[in-house]
Write a protein that holds these residues in place. Structure first.
Motif, PDB file in Angstrom:
ATOM      1  N   ARG A 284       1.315  -4.205   4.326  1.00  0.00           N
ATOM      2  CA  ARG A 284       2.555  -4.885   4.696  1.00  0.00           C
ATOM      3  C   ARG A 284       3.795  -4.222   4.117  1.00  0.00           C
ATOM      4  O   ARG A 284       4.868  -4.287   4.730  1.00  0.00           O
ATOM      5  N   LEU A 285       3.678  -3.637   2.941  1.00  0.00           N
ATOM      6  CA  LEU A 285       4.882  -3.115   2.266  1.00  0.00           C
ATOM      7  C   LEU A 285       4.881  -1.605   2.102  1.00  0.00           C
ATOM      8  O   LEU A 285       5.911  -1.019   1.772  1.00  0.00           O
ATOM      9  N   GLY A 286       3.734  -0.986   2.281  1.00  0.00           N
ATOM     10  CA  GLY A 286       3.622   0.413   1.892  1.00  0.00           C
ATOM     11  C   GLY A 286       4.016   1.408   2.965  1.00  0.00           C
ATOM     12  O   GLY A 286       3.789   2.597   2.808  1.00  0.00           O
TER      13      GLY A 286
ATOM     14  N   GLU B 294      -4.102  -5.154   1.372  1.00  0.00           N
ATOM     15  CA  GLU B 294      -3.283  -5.966   2.279  1.00  0.00           C
ATOM     16  C   GLU B 294      -1.804  -5.865   1.928  1.00  0.00           C
ATOM     17  O   GLU B 294      -0.948  -5.856   2.813  1.00  0.00           O
ATOM     18  N   VAL B 295      -1.504  -5.795   0.635  1.00  0.00           N
ATOM     19  CA  VAL B 295      -0.110  -5.631   0.217  1.00  0.00           C
ATOM     20  C   VAL B 295       0.420  -4.276   0.691  1.00  0.00           C
ATOM     21  O   VAL B 295       1.534  -4.167   1.203  1.00  0.00           O
TER      22      VAL B 295
ATOM     23  N   ARG C  14       0.583  -1.125  -9.479  1.00  0.00           N
ATOM     24  CA  ARG C  14       1.110  -1.368 -10.832  1.00  0.00           C
ATOM     25  C   ARG C  14       1.874  -2.684 -10.888  1.00  0.00           C
ATOM     26  O   ARG C  14       1.810  -3.413 -11.869  1.00  0.00           O
ATOM     27  N   ASN C  15       2.603  -3.002  -9.836  1.00  0.00           N
ATOM     28  CA  ASN C  15       3.375  -4.241  -9.840  1.00  0.00           C
ATOM     29  C   ASN C  15       2.478  -5.471  -9.735  1.00  0.00           C
ATOM     30  O   ASN C  15       2.743  -6.483 -10.378  1.00  0.00           O
TER      31      ASN C  15
ATOM     32  N   ASP D  67       4.803   3.689  -2.709  1.00  0.00           N
ATOM     33  CA  ASP D  67       3.435   4.157  -2.518  1.00  0.00           C
ATOM     34  C   ASP D  67       2.445   3.139  -3.086  1.00  0.00           C
ATOM     35  O   ASP D  67       2.814   2.180  -3.751  1.00  0.00           O
ATOM     36  N   GLN D  68       1.161   3.409  -2.786  1.00  0.00           N
ATOM     37  CA  GLN D  68       0.087   2.487  -3.197  1.00  0.00           C
ATOM     38  C   GLN D  68       0.079   2.236  -4.686  1.00  0.00           C
ATOM     39  O   GLN D  68      -0.120   1.118  -5.135  1.00  0.00           O
ATOM     40  N   ALA D  69       0.281   3.306  -5.476  1.00  0.00           N
ATOM     41  CA  ALA D  69       0.186   3.172  -6.925  1.00  0.00           C
ATOM     42  C   ALA D  69       1.292   2.267  -7.461  1.00  0.00           C
ATOM     43  O   ALA D  69       1.066   1.463  -8.364  1.00  0.00           O
TER      44      ALA D  69
END
Ligand SMILES: [Zn+2]
Ligand SMILES: [Zn+2]
Length: 160
Positions: free
Chosen positions: A58-60, A54-55, A71-72, A65-67
């Protein structure tokens, strides 16, 4: 004397300002990188736990990128700024700890059988009965104390 009026927020839908997010990161000894700030502000805005997917939705779309986003999420959880609120159906969902996400740090969550969404129920209190916990055998007692409470059913959007 009343406190001075708060300056106008840059965005009406940002319950966590960038300045506040930076301050939280500073206390946690983390660098205030752009994706980190974006993840924190997103979690504050949504007021419900979000999965990595879901993150990313909205942000990717562009910069990160996904990684990087993953990580965050993990980093924020490691330092205690976020927590895994739900692992319903084997999917970890993250939320910010405490204010401004919710006045209660620990609150039950509602898992919808229809849409699979997970919502916070910050107004609901589930009291743990200490006597009942003591009656549980060793092992189960610790497990019960560490467990999270989930309601499972159909959310208002799916029930209608
Ligand atoms: Zn639903
Ligand atoms: Zn929650």
């Amino acid at each position: 004397m009343p406190p001075p009026a708060a300056p106008a927020a840059p965005s009406p839908r940002a319950p966590l300002s960038a300045a506040d997010a930076k301050e939280l990161l500073k206390v946690a000894a983390l660098r205030a990188t752009a994706p980190r700030l974006a993840v924190m502000q997103l979690l504050a805005e949504e007021r419900r736990p979000l999965s990595h997917t879901e993150v990313v939705q909205r942000l990717g779309s562009g910069e990160w990128d996904q990684a990087t986003l993953y990580r965050n999420l993990v980093k924020l959880t490691e330092v205690g700024l976020a927590r895994v609120a739900s692992e319903a159906a084997g999917v970890k969902r993250y939320e910010l700890r405490g204010a401004p996400h919710s006045p209660r740090q620990l609150h039950p969550h509602f898992v919808c059988n229809g849409c699979g969404g997970v919502s916070c129920l910050p107004e609901v209190t589930v009291a743990q009965d200490p006597t009942a916990l003591l009656a549980l055998g060793a092992g189960w007692r610790e497990a019960a104390l560490a467990a999270s409470v989930h309601f499972v059913g159909r959310c208002p959007a799916c029930a209608g």
